[in-house]
Design a protein around this motif. Structure first.
Motif, PDB file in Angstrom:
ATOM      1  N   VAL A  22       0.820  -1.214   0.000  1.00 57.77           N
ATOM      2  CA  VAL A  22       0.000   0.000   0.000  1.00 57.77           C
ATOM      3  C   VAL A  22       0.855   1.267   0.000  1.00 57.77           C
ATOM      4  CG1 VAL A  22      -1.703   1.310   1.341  1.00 57.77           C
ATOM      5  CG2 VAL A  22      -1.958  -1.154   1.079  1.00 57.77           C
ATOM      6  N   PHE A  23       1.908   1.272   0.795  1.00 57.54           N
ATOM      7  CA  PHE A  23       2.710   2.480   0.940  1.00 57.54           C
ATOM      8  C   PHE A  23       4.016   2.421   0.150  1.00 57.54           C
ATOM      9  CE2 PHE A  23       0.101   2.479   4.877  1.00 57.54           C
ATOM     10  CZ  PHE A  23      -0.640   3.608   4.573  1.00 57.54           C
ATOM     11  N   GLU A  24       4.060   1.620  -0.891  1.00 58.03           N
ATOM     12  CA  GLU A  24       5.250   1.494  -1.735  1.00 58.03           C
ATOM     13  C   GLU A  24       5.731   2.830  -2.295  1.00 58.03           C
ATOM     14  OE1 GLU A  24       7.671   1.227  -5.131  1.00 58.03           O
ATOM     15  OE2 GLU A  24       5.547   1.678  -5.320  1.00 58.03           O
ATOM     16  N   PRO A  25       4.841   3.756  -2.679  1.00 55.39           N
ATOM     17  CA  PRO A  25       5.342   5.035  -3.191  1.00 55.39           C
ATOM     18  C   PRO A  25       6.214   5.796  -2.191  1.00 55.39           C
ATOM     19  CG  PRO A  25       3.006   4.814  -3.695  1.00 55.39           C
ATOM     20  CD  PRO A  25       3.378   3.681  -2.791  1.00 55.39           C
ATOM     21  N   PHE A  26       6.044   5.532  -0.908  1.00 59.20           N
ATOM     22  CA  PHE A  26       6.816   6.229   0.112  1.00 59.20           C
ATOM     23  C   PHE A  26       8.190   5.604   0.324  1.00 59.20           C
ATOM     24  CE2 PHE A  26       2.422   7.168   0.967  1.00 59.20           C
ATOM     25  CZ  PHE A  26       2.450   8.528   1.217  1.00 59.20           C
ATOM     26  N   ALA A  27       8.425   4.426  -0.252  1.00 58.52           N
ATOM     27  CA  ALA A  27       9.683   3.710  -0.046  1.00 58.52           C
ATOM     28  C   ALA A  27      10.541   3.683  -1.309  1.00 58.52           C
ATOM     29  CB  ALA A  27       9.391   2.287   0.415  1.00 58.52           C
ATOM     30  N   ALA A  28      10.291   4.614  -2.222  1.00 55.95           N
ATOM     31  CA  ALA A  28      10.999   4.591  -3.507  1.00 55.95           C
ATOM     32  C   ALA A  28      12.510   4.699  -3.346  1.00 55.95           C
ATOM     33  CB  ALA A  28      10.489   5.723  -4.393  1.00 55.95           C
ATOM     34  N   GLY A  29      12.973   5.408  -2.346  1.00 55.88           N
ATOM     35  CA  GLY A  29      14.406   5.604  -2.175  1.00 55.88           C
ATOM     36  C   GLY A  29      15.027   4.758  -1.080  1.00 55.88           C
ATOM     37  N   ILE A  30      14.308   3.778  -0.587  1.00 54.81           N
ATOM     38  CA  ILE A  30      14.818   2.945   0.499  1.00 54.81           C
ATOM     39  C   ILE A  30      15.305   1.619  -0.075  1.00 54.81           C
ATOM     40  CG2 ILE A  30      14.226   1.786   2.666  1.00 54.81           C
ATOM     41  CD1 ILE A  30      12.104   3.952   3.075  1.00 54.81           C
ATOM     42  N   PRO A  31      16.546   1.229   0.224  1.00 60.33           N
ATOM     43  CA  PRO A  31      17.056  -0.052  -0.289  1.00 60.33           C
ATOM     44  C   PRO A  31      16.220  -1.229   0.214  1.00 60.33           C
ATOM     45  CG  PRO A  31      18.818   1.230   0.729  1.00 60.33           C
ATOM     46  CD  PRO A  31      17.534   1.947   1.014  1.00 60.33           C
ATOM     47  N   LYS A  32      16.115  -2.254  -0.601  1.00 65.73           N
ATOM     48  CA  LYS A  32      15.300  -3.422  -0.255  1.00 65.73           C
ATOM     49  C   LYS A  32      15.796  -4.095   1.028  1.00 65.73           C
ATOM     50  CE  LYS A  32      13.095  -3.992  -4.508  1.00 65.73           C
ATOM     51  NZ  LYS A  32      12.477  -2.708  -4.531  1.00 65.73           N
ATOM     52  N   TRP A  33      17.109  -4.126   1.247  1.00 61.54           N
ATOM     53  CA  TRP A  33      17.631  -4.779   2.454  1.00 61.54           C
ATOM     54  C   TRP A  33      17.125  -4.078   3.713  1.00 61.54           C
ATOM     55  CZ3 TRP A  33      20.519  -2.325   6.123  1.00 61.54           C
ATOM     56  CH2 TRP A  33      21.154  -1.139   5.757  1.00 61.54           C
ATOM     57  N   ARG A  34      16.966  -2.748   3.666  1.00 61.09           N
ATOM     58  CA  ARG A  34      16.450  -2.029   4.836  1.00 61.09           C
ATOM     59  C   ARG A  34      14.990  -2.364   5.091  1.00 61.09           C
ATOM     60  NH1 ARG A  34      17.523   4.138   5.107  1.00 61.09           N
ATOM     61  NH2 ARG A  34      16.167   3.780   6.884  1.00 61.09           N
ATOM     62  N   ARG A  35      14.234  -2.591   4.016  1.00 63.52           N
ATOM     63  CA  ARG A  35      12.832  -2.961   4.173  1.00 63.52           C
ATOM     64  C   ARG A  35      12.700  -4.354   4.780  1.00 63.52           C
ATOM     65  NH1 ARG A  35      10.365  -1.248  -1.536  1.00 63.52           N
ATOM     66  NH2 ARG A  35       8.437  -2.004  -0.627  1.00 63.52           N
ATOM     67  N   VAL A  36      13.602  -5.267   4.394  1.00 64.20           N
ATOM     68  CA  VAL A  36      13.598  -6.622   4.968  1.00 64.20           C
ATOM     69  C   VAL A  36      13.975  -6.566   6.447  1.00 64.20           C
ATOM     70  CG1 VAL A  36      14.734  -8.871   4.900  1.00 64.20           C
ATOM     71  CG2 VAL A  36      14.031  -7.778   2.772  1.00 64.20           C
ATOM     72  N   VAL A  37      15.010  -5.787   6.781  1.00 64.78           N
ATOM     73  CA  VAL A  37      15.422  -5.649   8.177  1.00 64.78           C
ATOM     74  C   VAL A  37      14.286  -5.053   9.005  1.00 64.78           C
ATOM     75  CG1 VAL A  37      16.989  -4.419   9.737  1.00 64.78           C
ATOM     76  CG2 VAL A  37      17.891  -5.558   7.706  1.00 64.78           C
ATOM     77  N   LYS A  38      13.575  -4.074   8.445  1.00 65.42           N
ATOM     78  CA  LYS A  38      12.441  -3.461   9.151  1.00 65.42           C
ATOM     79  C   LYS A  38      11.369  -4.506   9.456  1.00 65.42           C
ATOM     80  CE  LYS A  38       8.969   0.137   8.398  1.00 65.42           C
ATOM     81  NZ  LYS A  38       8.507   1.155   7.455  1.00 65.42           N
ATOM     82  N   MET A  39      11.097  -5.401   8.490  1.00 63.87           N
ATOM     83  CA  MET A  39      10.097  -6.432   8.693  1.00 63.87           C
ATOM     84  C   MET A  39      10.546  -7.410   9.785  1.00 63.87           C
ATOM     85  SD  MET A  39       8.310  -9.024   5.979  1.00 63.87           S
ATOM     86  CE  MET A  39       9.768  -9.966   5.647  1.00 63.87           C
ATOM     87  N   LEU A  40      11.804  -7.840   9.744  1.00 61.99           N
ATOM     88  CA  LEU A  40      12.308  -8.773  10.753  1.00 61.99           C
ATOM     89  C   LEU A  40      12.320  -8.128  12.140  1.00 61.99           C
ATOM     90  CD1 LEU A  40      15.225 -10.412   8.750  1.00 61.99           C
ATOM     91  CD2 LEU A  40      12.975 -11.386   9.262  1.00 61.99           C
ATOM     92  N   LEU A  41      12.686  -6.858  12.195  1.00 59.04           N
ATOM     93  CA  LEU A  41      12.681  -6.129  13.462  1.00 59.04           C
ATOM     94  C   LEU A  41      11.260  -5.993  14.009  1.00 59.04           C
ATOM     95  CD1 LEU A  41      14.557  -4.704  15.455  1.00 59.04           C
ATOM     96  CD2 LEU A  41      14.205  -2.620  14.156  1.00 59.04           C
ATOM     97  N   GLY A  42      10.301  -5.747  13.126  1.00 59.71           N
ATOM     98  CA  GLY A  42       8.893  -5.679  13.544  1.00 59.71           C
ATOM     99  C   GLY A  42       8.413  -6.990  14.129  1.00 59.71           C
ATOM    100  N   GLY A  43       8.809  -8.107  13.518  1.00 61.39           N
ATOM    101  CA  GLY A  43       8.452  -9.418  14.061  1.00 61.39           C
ATOM    102  C   GLY A  43       9.084  -9.663  15.412  1.00 61.39           C
ATOM    103  N   ALA A  44      10.360  -9.295  15.550  1.00 60.04           N
ATOM    104  CA  ALA A  44      11.061  -9.487  16.815  1.00 60.04           C
ATOM    105  C   ALA A  44      10.447  -8.631  17.924  1.00 60.04           C
ATOM    106  CB  ALA A  44      12.540  -9.159  16.647  1.00 60.04           C
ATOM    107  N   ILE A  45      10.120  -7.392  17.607  1.00 60.65           N
ATOM    108  CA  ILE A  45       9.509  -6.506  18.607  1.00 60.65           C
ATOM    109  C   ILE A  45       8.133  -7.029  19.006  1.00 60.65           C
ATOM    110  CG2 ILE A  45       8.543  -4.188  18.962  1.00 60.65           C
ATOM    111  CD1 ILE A  45      10.933  -3.137  17.292  1.00 60.65           C
ATOM    112  N   SER A  46       7.383  -7.544  18.038  1.00 61.02           N
ATOM    113  CA  SER A  46       6.056  -8.093  18.337  1.00 61.02           C
ATOM    114  C   SER A  46       6.147  -9.258  19.312  1.00 61.02           C
ATOM    115  CB  SER A  46       5.377  -8.557  17.047  1.00 61.02           C
ATOM    116  OG  SER A  46       5.153  -7.468  16.194  1.00 61.02           O
ATOM    117  N   VAL A  47       7.082 -10.170  19.072  1.00 66.43           N
ATOM    118  CA  VAL A  47       7.253 -11.312  19.975  1.00 66.43           C
ATOM    119  C   VAL A  47       7.726 -10.845  21.344  1.00 66.43           C
ATOM    120  CG1 VAL A  47       8.635 -13.393  20.381  1.00 66.43           C
ATOM    121  CG2 VAL A  47       7.589 -13.011  18.148  1.00 66.43           C
TER     122      VAL A  47
END
Length: 105
Positions: A22-47
Motif C-alpha cells: 500500500v505504501f510502496e510510493p513512500f519507499a521509492a528511495g529505500i534499499p530493499k535490504w532495509r525494508r527486509v530488516v524493518k520487517m524482521l525487526l517488527g516481528g522481533a519486537i512483536s514477539v
C-alpha cells in the motif's frame, strides 16, 4: 508449530507485507535490504512485547502503530501538502525526505 508466538509473527509479517504494497510510493528511495530488516525487526519486537506483556500488550502495540500510521498519512503529510496515499507531488515528498529527485536505490 510449537511456538506460542505464531499469531504475533503472522500479524506482524502480514501487516508489513500489506504496508509494503500500500505504501510502496513512500519507499521509492529505500534499499530493499532495509525494508527486509524493518520487517524482521517488527516481528522481533512483536514477539518481545507479547512475551513481556501478553497478547493484550501486543494488541495495544498494534493500536499505537496503527494510530501513528493514521496520524502521519492522514493528517501530517497532507498538512505538508503531500498526498498521504500516493506521496504526490513527488518533488515535495523527496524534499521532505531529503532525497534528490528521483532517488537512486
Amino acid at each position: 508449530m510449537d511456538s506460542p508466538y505464531w499469531f504475533e509473527l503472522a500479524v506482524a509479517f502480514g501487516g508489513c507485507c500489506i504496508g509494503n504494497i500500500v505504501f510502496e510510493p513512500f519507499a521509492a528511495g529505500i534499499p530493499k535490504w532495509r525494508r527486509v530488516v524493518k520487517m524482521l525487526l517488527g516481528g522481533a519486537i512483536s514477539v518481545y512485547v507479547s512475551a513481556l506483556g501478553g497478547r493484550e500488550a501486543f494488541y495495544v502495540m498494534l493500536g499505537l502503530v496503527a494510530a501513528g500510521i493514521v496520524v502521519i498519512h492522514g493528517w501530517w503529510l497532507p498538512k505538508q501538502g503531500i498526498n498521504g496515499w500516493t506521496a504526490e507531488p513527488k518533488g515535495k515528498y523527496y524534499a521532505l525526505r531529503g532525497w534528490k529527485s528521483p532517488p537512486q536505490t
